[in-house]
Design a protein around this motif. Structure first.
Motif, PDB file in Angstrom:
ATOM      1  N   GLN A  56       8.394   3.641  -2.317  1.00  9.24           N
ATOM      2  CA  GLN A  56      10.294   3.562  -2.860  1.00  9.24           C
ATOM      3  C   GLN A  56      10.674   5.325  -2.662  1.00  9.24           C
ATOM      4  OE1 GLN A  56      10.909   1.176  -6.141  1.00  9.24           O
ATOM      5  NE2 GLN A  56      11.485   3.114  -7.736  1.00  9.24           N
ATOM      6  N   CYS A  57       9.710   5.769  -2.952  1.00  5.77           N
ATOM      7  CA  CYS A  57       9.863   7.387  -3.173  1.00  5.77           C
ATOM      8  C   CYS A  57       9.649   8.830  -1.828  1.00  5.77           C
ATOM      9  CB  CYS A  57      10.337   8.594  -4.310  1.00  5.77           C
ATOM     10  SG  CYS A  57       8.705   8.437  -5.312  1.00  5.77           S
ATOM     11  N   CYS A  87       7.648   8.429  -9.296  1.00  4.73           N
ATOM     12  CA  CYS A  87       8.902   7.423 -10.218  1.00  4.73           C
ATOM     13  C   CYS A  87       8.116   6.832 -10.482  1.00  4.73           C
ATOM     14  CB  CYS A  87       9.475   6.688  -8.630  1.00  4.73           C
ATOM     15  SG  CYS A  87       9.318   5.589  -7.531  1.00  4.73           S
ATOM     16  N   CYS A 119       3.946   6.698  -2.174  1.00  5.33           N
ATOM     17  CA  CYS A 119       4.820   5.086  -2.367  1.00  5.33           C
ATOM     18  C   CYS A 119       6.308   5.142  -1.733  1.00  5.33           C
ATOM     19  CB  CYS A 119       5.628   6.207  -4.200  1.00  5.33           C
ATOM     20  SG  CYS A 119       6.629   5.234  -4.290  1.00  5.33           S
ATOM     21  N   CYS A 142       3.484   5.295  -8.770  1.00  2.00           N
ATOM     22  CA  CYS A 142       3.416   6.539  -7.912  1.00  2.00           C
ATOM     23  C   CYS A 142       4.009   7.895  -9.979  1.00  2.00           C
ATOM     24  CB  CYS A 142       5.176   5.903  -7.903  1.00  2.00           C
ATOM     25  SG  CYS A 142       5.601   7.803  -7.015  1.00  2.00           S
TER      26      CYS A 142
HETATM   27 ZN   LIG Z   1       7.815   7.046  -5.924  1.00  2.00          ZN
END
Ligand SMILES: [Zn+2]
Ligand SMILES: [Zn+2]
Lengths: 359, 295
Positions: free
Chosen positions: A8-9, A27, A6, A24
């Motif tokens: 993002q995370c 998240c 991911c 994901c």
């Molecule tokens: Zn994520």
């Protein structure tokens, strides 16, 4: 070794059948499946190879004494060891569930050209299985509640699909019969014909599963797959599922698909010989010519379950939900149904007969 | 994973069993209908006796004419007594049927009636019935045989008036509802078995139906079980239509006639000629039915 992380995370992303993209699990961020150019692919493979910690060992399969090459990876997420056999193309870390793709078994000549992605989730597969255990009049009443699910595996099964142009030549003798009455005699006239047919017919995308461990008969019964949802292969479709690379090359399975095409063409040709009382095929020459061959992966859910101490499995088409399997039979229910239907129909038939006899 | 299960392609098996059982039931019901349904008819025309072979004296012919007219009036079905020396290209039953139709025989709109043919050309006595299933009168094969049993005795002796006269005695007994019980009773005395057309009590009917009902129930329950077992397995094979690309291209289609072969066999009908009392048989065609015997 390839993982989809991911952006993002940093958690891992898996393919989501409902959204048709990577998602994901942590998240909820989604990412579309990118179609990679040849350069991008090469870059990805190089990167994956460079970053993988891998070693191989040869072990002896205890069941048949064969030498099997096992490959070990170190999970990039948790550091545990991921063991793969010689066909594993996609799997998950046994400890953290990190989806892992084995890039060299999905590239070069082992790269499928097409894939039919899973069309429903593991939860829906379990629901469909549960519904299936409730059906069938002879299914034991406790089956649905007491069959315990051991394992539900989403597996991309390697398939070769073939196109054939078939030329069928068929010769037959046929008869037609006429009756005529003259006085005390009935004359039976039999007209004899010689039939000759030349037929061309095409078949497309006849599948043959290329996995040694999946029984051919079961896989044939999983058909049909809906080819409208077949897309160009990209590795992210496999993220979060198991996948095997082919055990058999396309040329090795061609004869199996050719036999199917021939048998279809033979039936179709025979069906053009209509309007006769008897048809006797005396000669045929069916020549299938392969025009196209593609390596693909089709989705299947393998549901392992235990019922009354014994383990069973059913196979579910991962696209259509069609189930190939056998529900257990309750002897008590079978006897009950037989006796009930017998008694009921006996009474009804008896009444009808008696009424008819009395006029 | 281990593959331990067997997948059997069950559909054709139970489908075949279903079809077989359906045929069995159909055959059973047809048989029952023919065996037990009460069958019959009724009918009237101006001339009743057509003595083309001059087998009767004038007074005999008048007597027959009078009796036949009376029965036809009372019972509402026509009666014709026909004798002939020549049937041309026709066999006995064809002659009887064609005579019936050409001479306007038959009572009412349905043209119900009976024709007794004494065919001197083929040496046969033949009973023809027309539209006999329209109403509650009809001769069963056994009843017709019973009549023939009686009237043929006269034919063997060359007494053709006796044939016609006894025909007029016998026929109404079998067709009149009121005395059909008597006729069956008589038949039972003569032949040692009870008539099937005698109406049964409910208990008797049930008792006679037991074996067939048991068999039918066994078949139905068996089929049900086979279907239910088949349903336990899922996953049928796909059809070839899934994979066919475009239409079939037939580039050569030759159906060449070669020759014709002929076989012939004798039709088993009333037209068989032979020794006195030889086996009678029956024939059905159009609205006609009937049977006869040689003398
Ligand atoms: Zn994520
Ligand atoms: Zn891990």
């Amino acid at each position: 070794m390839i993982n989809y992380k991911c952006p993002q995370c940093g958690a891992y992303m898996i393919y989501n059948p409902a959204k048709k993209c990577l998602i994901c699990e942590y998240c909820g961020k989604t990412e579309d499946i990118k179609v990679l150019s040849a350069e991008e692919q090469a870059e990805l493979l190089q990167e994956a190879e460079a970053s993988s910690e891998v070693w191989e060992e040869t072990v002896t399969d205890e069941t048949n004494g064969e030498q099997v090459m096992m490959r070990h990876y170190i999970c990039k997420n948790c550091g545990a060891e991921i063991m793969t056999d010689e066909n594993t193309a996609a799997t998950m870390c046994g400890f953290c569930g990190n989806p892992t793709l084995i890039e060299d078994r999905l590239s070069g000549e082992t790269r499928p050209t097409k894939v039919i992605p899973f069309s429903f989730s593991r939860e829906e597969a379990i629901e469909k299985f549960r519904a299936w255990t409730k059906k069938g009049k002879l299914t034991p009443s406790v089956f649905s509640s007491s069959a315990s699910l051991d394992k539900v595996t989403g597996l991309y099964v390697p398939y070769w699909i073939y196109d054939f142009d078939v030329d069928a030549q068929m010769q037959a003798t046929a008869t037609r019969v006429r009756h005529q009455r003259k006085g005390q005699y009935e004359y039976i006239y039999t007209d004899h014909f010689a039939l000759d047919r030349g037929v061309e017919v095409g078949y497309e995308r006849i599948p043959a599963d290329a996995s040694k461990k999946m029984p051919d008969d079961v896989m044939d019964r999983l058909e049909p797959f809906d080819y409208k949802e077949m897309v160009a292969f990209e590795m992210p479709y496999l993220s979060g599922f198991q996948a095997d690379k082919y055990d058999y090359k396309g040329e090795e399975l061609e004869s199996r698909a050719a036999a199917r095409a021939s048998s279809y063409a033979e039936t179709a040709t025979r069906n053009t010989m209509n309007g006769y009382a008897t048809v006797n095929v005396v000669h045929k020459n069916i020549r299938p010519k392969r025009t196209k061959m593609e390596y693909t992966m089709f989705p299947a859910w393998i549901v392992n379950y235990t019922y009354q101490g014994k383990s069973y499995f059913v196979t579910m088409n991962g696209q259509t939900g069609k189930i190939v399997g056998k529900r257990p039979i309750s002897v008590a229910r079978a006897i009950g149904w037989f006796a009930g239907v017998y008694a009921g129909s006996f009474a009804i038939v008896l009444l009808i007969l008696a009424a008819m006899m009395m006029g | 994973m281990k593959v331990g299960m067997k997948y059997i392609h069950a559909r054709p098996i139970w489908l075949r069993v279903c079809m077989m059982a359906f045929c069995l039931m159909l055959m059973g019901s047809v048989w029952m209908t023919t065996a037990w349904a009460v069958e019959s008819l009724e009918s009237g025309s101006a001339q009743k006796v057509f003595d083309q072979a001059s087998l009767f004296t004038e007074s005999q012919a008048e007597a027959l004419e009078e009796r036949a007219a009376q029965i036809a009036e009372e019972e509402q079905y026509d009666i014709a007594i026909v004798t002939t020396n020549y049937t041309g290209s026709m066999v006995t039953y064809e002659y009887a049927e064609s005579f019936y139709e050409k001479n306007g025989i038959g009572y009412g709109d349905n043209k119900q009636g009976f024709l007794l043919l004494i065919d001197m050309d083929n040496r046969q006595v033949y009973i023809d019935e027309y539209n006999a299933w329209e109403e509650n009168f009809q001769l069963s094969t056994r009843e017709r045989d019973a009549i023939l049993d009686v009237i043929m005795e006269y034919a063997y002796d060359g007494d053709f008036y006796g044939v016609a006269d006894s025909f007029l005695d016998e026929l109404p007994q079998y067709l009149n509802n009121g005395i059909s019980g008597d006729a069956d009773y008589q038949y039972a005395i003569e032949h040692g078995e009870p008539g099937q057309e005698r109406s049964l009590t409910f208990g008797e009917a049930v008792q006679e139906s037991l074996p067939l009902a048991a068999l039918a129930a066994l078949v139905i329950a068996g089929i049900t079980l086979i279907i239910l077992v088949a349903v336990q397995k899922t996953g049928a094979k796909p059809s070839s239509a899934e994979y066919q690309k475009g239409a079939l291209r037939i580039y050569r289609r030759n159906d060449t006639f070669i020759n014709t072969t002929v076989t012939k066999h004798k039709i088993e009908t009333s037209s068989s000629s032979g020794g006195g009392g030889g086996g009678g048989s029956s024939h059905h065609g159009g609205g006609h039915s009937g049977g006869g015997r040689s003398f």
